[in-house]
Design an enzyme around this catalytic site. Structure first.
Site, mmCIF file in Angstrom:
data_model
loop_
_atom_site.group_PDB
_atom_site.id
_atom_site.type_symbol
_atom_site.label_atom_id
_atom_site.label_comp_id
_atom_site.label_asym_id
_atom_site.label_seq_id
_atom_site.Cartn_x
_atom_site.Cartn_y
_atom_site.Cartn_z
ATOM 1 N N VAL A 11 0.826 -1.372 0.167
ATOM 2 C CA VAL A 11 -0.061 -0.180 0.044
ATOM 3 C C VAL A 11 0.892 1.162 0.015
ATOM 4 O O VAL A 11 0.535 2.157 -0.741
ATOM 5 C CB VAL A 11 -0.967 -0.099 1.225
ATOM 6 N N ASP A 29 10.480 4.633 6.016
ATOM 7 C CA ASP A 29 10.176 3.287 6.672
ATOM 8 C C ASP A 29 11.265 3.364 7.750
ATOM 9 O O ASP A 29 12.568 3.589 7.815
ATOM 10 C CB ASP A 29 10.678 2.320 5.465
ATOM 11 N N GLU A 136 -7.682 1.597 1.364
ATOM 12 C CA GLU A 136 -7.171 1.410 0.070
ATOM 13 C C GLU A 136 -7.718 0.003 -0.525
ATOM 14 O O GLU A 136 -8.083 -1.090 0.233
ATOM 15 C CB GLU A 136 -5.654 1.075 -0.046
ATOM 16 N N PHE A 137 -7.981 0.058 -1.776
ATOM 17 C CA PHE A 137 -8.914 -1.281 -2.378
ATOM 18 C C PHE A 137 -8.070 -1.730 -3.493
ATOM 19 O O PHE A 137 -8.485 -2.491 -4.255
ATOM 20 C CB PHE A 137 -10.340 -0.680 -3.071
ATOM 21 N N LEU A 138 -6.570 -1.347 -3.507
ATOM 22 C CA LEU A 138 -6.147 -2.102 -4.644
ATOM 23 C C LEU A 138 -5.840 -3.618 -4.614
ATOM 24 O O LEU A 138 -5.907 -3.989 -3.421
ATOM 25 C CB LEU A 138 -4.649 -1.299 -4.888
ATOM 26 N N LEU A 235 -16.425 -14.352 -9.970
ATOM 27 C CA LEU A 235 -17.181 -15.694 -10.055
ATOM 28 C C LEU A 235 -16.318 -16.723 -10.839
ATOM 29 O O LEU A 235 -16.887 -17.749 -11.327
ATOM 30 C CB LEU A 235 -18.426 -15.237 -10.786
ATOM 31 N N ALA A 237 -14.400 -20.052 -10.503
ATOM 32 C CA ALA A 237 -14.344 -21.230 -9.505
ATOM 33 C C ALA A 237 -13.024 -21.849 -9.517
ATOM 34 O O ALA A 237 -12.190 -21.571 -10.373
ATOM 35 C CB ALA A 237 -15.399 -22.204 -10.007
ATOM 36 N N CYS A 245 -5.022 -10.714 2.057
ATOM 37 C CA CYS A 245 -6.148 -9.877 2.360
ATOM 38 C C CYS A 245 -7.498 -10.601 2.793
ATOM 39 O O CYS A 245 -7.647 -10.395 3.818
ATOM 40 C CB CYS A 245 -6.314 -8.812 1.258
HETATM 41 C C1 UGA Z 1 -7.914 -7.951 -2.454
HETATM 42 C C2 UGA Z 1 -9.216 -7.210 -3.038
HETATM 43 O O1 UGA Z 1 -9.334 -7.459 -4.536
HETATM 44 C C3 UGA Z 1 -8.924 -5.744 -3.150
HETATM 45 O O2 UGA Z 1 -9.707 -4.944 -3.499
HETATM 46 C C4 UGA Z 1 -8.222 -5.397 -1.744
HETATM 47 O O3 UGA Z 1 -7.882 -3.954 -1.720
HETATM 48 C C5 UGA Z 1 -7.195 -6.260 -1.388
HETATM 49 O O4 UGA Z 1 -7.523 -7.563 -1.321
HETATM 50 C C6 UGA Z 1 -6.600 -5.700 0.022
HETATM 51 O O5 UGA Z 1 -7.339 -5.910 1.062
HETATM 52 O O6 UGA Z 1 -5.514 -5.326 0.081
HETATM 53 P P1 UGA Z 1 -5.802 -9.232 -3.415
HETATM 54 O O7 UGA Z 1 -5.647 -9.975 -2.387
HETATM 55 O O8 UGA Z 1 -4.411 -8.593 -4.051
HETATM 56 O O9 UGA Z 1 -7.002 -8.185 -3.460
HETATM 57 O O10 UGA Z 1 -6.133 -10.182 -4.889
HETATM 58 P P2 UGA Z 1 -7.475 -10.632 -5.626
HETATM 59 O O11 UGA Z 1 -7.390 -10.484 -7.007
HETATM 60 O O12 UGA Z 1 -8.595 -9.916 -5.011
HETATM 61 O O13 UGA Z 1 -7.488 -12.304 -5.322
HETATM 62 C C7 UGA Z 1 -7.754 -12.784 -3.995
HETATM 63 C C8 UGA Z 1 -7.915 -14.312 -4.151
HETATM 64 O O14 UGA Z 1 -9.125 -14.675 -4.691
HETATM 65 C C9 UGA Z 1 -6.796 -14.909 -4.909
HETATM 66 O O15 UGA Z 1 -6.463 -16.258 -4.547
HETATM 67 C C10 UGA Z 1 -7.591 -15.166 -6.300
HETATM 68 O O16 UGA Z 1 -7.180 -16.409 -6.791
HETATM 69 C C11 UGA Z 1 -9.000 -15.574 -5.718
HETATM 70 N N1 UGA Z 1 -9.911 -15.151 -6.559
HETATM 71 C C12 UGA Z 1 -10.478 -14.257 -6.992
HETATM 72 C C13 UGA Z 1 -10.864 -16.395 -7.062
HETATM 73 O O17 UGA Z 1 -10.571 -17.528 -6.434
HETATM 74 N N2 UGA Z 1 -11.995 -16.359 -7.888
HETATM 75 C C14 UGA Z 1 -12.099 -15.028 -8.628
HETATM 76 O O18 UGA Z 1 -13.383 -15.057 -9.255
HETATM 77 C C15 UGA Z 1 -11.505 -13.979 -7.917
#
Ligand code: UGA
Length: 417
Positions: A11, A29, A136-138, A235, A237, A245
């Site tokens: 972040v 840091d 932050e939502f990244l 969505l 699977a 996160c």
């Molecule tokens: C997630 C959120 O998407 C962000 O919006 C948020 O800011 C972030 O957490 C955080 O709190 O810092 P991130 O953990 O980087 O981001 O990754 P994602 O792309 O959300 O994926 C999370 C997990 O879900 C991964 O293991 C991914 O493989 C899995 N996933 C995602 C699925 O199994 N199916 C999906 O359709 C989407």
């Protein structure tokens, strides 16, 4: 404006994006080695576009890194606290780094500096510390893109002056800026991650039914996602969510619910379903190969385009298979070094994807790296490549591998047309 960022994790480093919004940024840091490397343009994490942003920012004299917080805060308009908020064994959030950082900032800041917490913190934290909340939502792997083009900016404050400064910081962004009470902003962050995790668990449970009734989860997901009330994202699977996160934030949200005497049964079920998605996949493998099989694993990262293995579903699946006696050789294009810290010598590490498959009884695909698609030999009848392919991400689902002679098993692919 002058922006100070405390903490140089995912972040904090994404906050380098404030430079492109026209601000001067100083990253702080306590880790002197890390600051030294950053000042030489060496990044501790892999994020597309981040190195360029850092190098350009420093070259233009708009970005620098230091360990000297009081010096950094001189003349600062706003200070973003972005330090880590790890989990304690009971699932609650360890706030020691936040407490230390906020105390140091308080001691050194000038009267006009607005102090903001960007880290994900339990509801009530920002009010307790008298600071602004700005979650932050990244997502990892797209940190720069998400930071510079967010769907919304959430600002939690009741102080009119702080609100004005925060709106000025984000003035150049073309997205809704939602100003609300700090508790609302903090809860928004957990609610967003809890909802997305639940959405993934929902489709994974439907995928288990799809396998039994002869349906294709991809068709079902596409069709329900076409309804704007449901939406097409998250969505996919697979073997369940992982990363730094969702697992941590769903635990923390359950804890927040418990503390407030709310029985969040749905979120608890989402977690159970997430564990079951891994176990179901393992059972499918074992049912074919037996528990003591020689297995090749492609993919260790918690998702593609990152070297992060924190709470990775791939690592969990490997652990489950090792516990049952499998012998495993792994390959990942980026995450091997991080995986070694977790898996040690309990698996073998291949230097190429194809090397991992040598003499394996089956190939398991656990992270959806697109390049894996080019590595499957045209015919499954050939020698030297496993006949059985278990695809935990449905990466090869559209490649008609069964027709090419492979025994192909994806997730929720009861019947494909
Ligand atoms: C997630 C959120 O998407 C962000 O919006 C948020 O800011 C972030 O957490 C955080 O709190 O810092 P991130 O953990 O980087 O981001 O990754 P994602 O792309 O959300 O994926 C999370 C997990 O879900 C991964 O293991 C991914 O493989 C899995 N996933 C995602 C699925 O199994 N199916 C999906 O359709 C989407």
């Amino acid at each position: 404006m002058k922006v100070v960022v405390v903490g140089t994790g995912y972040v904090g480093l994404a906050c380098v994006g404030f430079v492109t919004m026209g601000h001067e940024v100083v990253g702080v840091d306590v880790d002197a080695g890390k600051i030294e490397r950053l000042n030489h343009g060496e990044l501790p994490i892999h994020e597309p576009g981040l190195a360029e942003l850092v190098i350009d920012g420093m070259r233009e004299g708009k970005l620098r890194f230091t360990t000297n917080l009081p010096e950094a805060l001189t003349g600062a308009d706003v200070c973003f606290v972005c330090v880590g908020t790890p989990s304690l064994p009971d699932g609650s959030v360890d706030l020691q780094y936040i407490e230390a950082a906020v105390a140091s900032v308080r001691a050194a800041k000038e009267p006009q500096t607005v102090v903001v917490i960007k880290s994900t913190v339990p509801v009530g934290t920002c009010n307790r510390f008298g600071v602004v909340s700005n979650p932050e939502f990244l997502a990892e792997g797209r940190a720069v893109q998400d930071f510079l083009h967010p769907d919304r900016v959430v600002i939690g404050t009741t102080d009119p002056l702080a609100k004005e400064v925060m709106l000025a910081v984000y003035a150049s962004l073309d997205c809704p800026k939602l100003v609300m009470a700090p508790a609302s902003a903090e809860l928004t962050k957990y609610a967003a991650n809890g909802f997305l995790a639940t959405k993934i668990s929902f489709i994974n449970e439907i995928s288990a039914i799809a396998e039994k009734v002869g349906a294709d989860i991809r068709d079902v997901a596409q069709a329900i996602g076409a309804d704007p009330r449901i939406g097409p994202h998250f969505l996919r699977a697979g073997i369940g969510y992982g990363g730094s996160c969702f697992p941590k934030d769903t635990e923390a949200l359950m804890k927040i619910a418990d503390l407030n005497a709310v029985d969040f049964a749905m979120l608890k079920a989402a977690k159970v379903a997430n564990d079951r998605a891994r176990e179901r996949f393992v059972q499918k493998v074992i049912a074919t190969t037996g528990a003591q099989a020689k297995l090749a694993v492609w993919g260790l990262a918690f998702k593609a385009q990152t070297d992060d293995v924190r709470k990775s579903a791939a690592i969990d699946v490997i652990e489950l298979l090792l516990a049952r006696g499998a012998s495993i050789t792994v390959y990942d294009p980026m995450a091997t070094e991080n995986a070694k810290k977790v898996l040690g010598e309990r698996v073998r590490y291949a230097s190429t994807a194809l090397e991992a498959t040598t003499e394996a009884d089956a190939l398991l695909v656990l992270t959806e790296w697109p390049e894996f698609k080019n590595l499957i030999p045209a015919s499954g009848a050939g020698i030297g490549f496993p006949h059985h392919i278990f695809d935990g991400r449905n990466l090869f689902a559209d490649m008609h591998l069964a027709e090419k002679g492979y025994a192909y098993v994806g997730v929720g692919l009861g019947q494909t047309v």
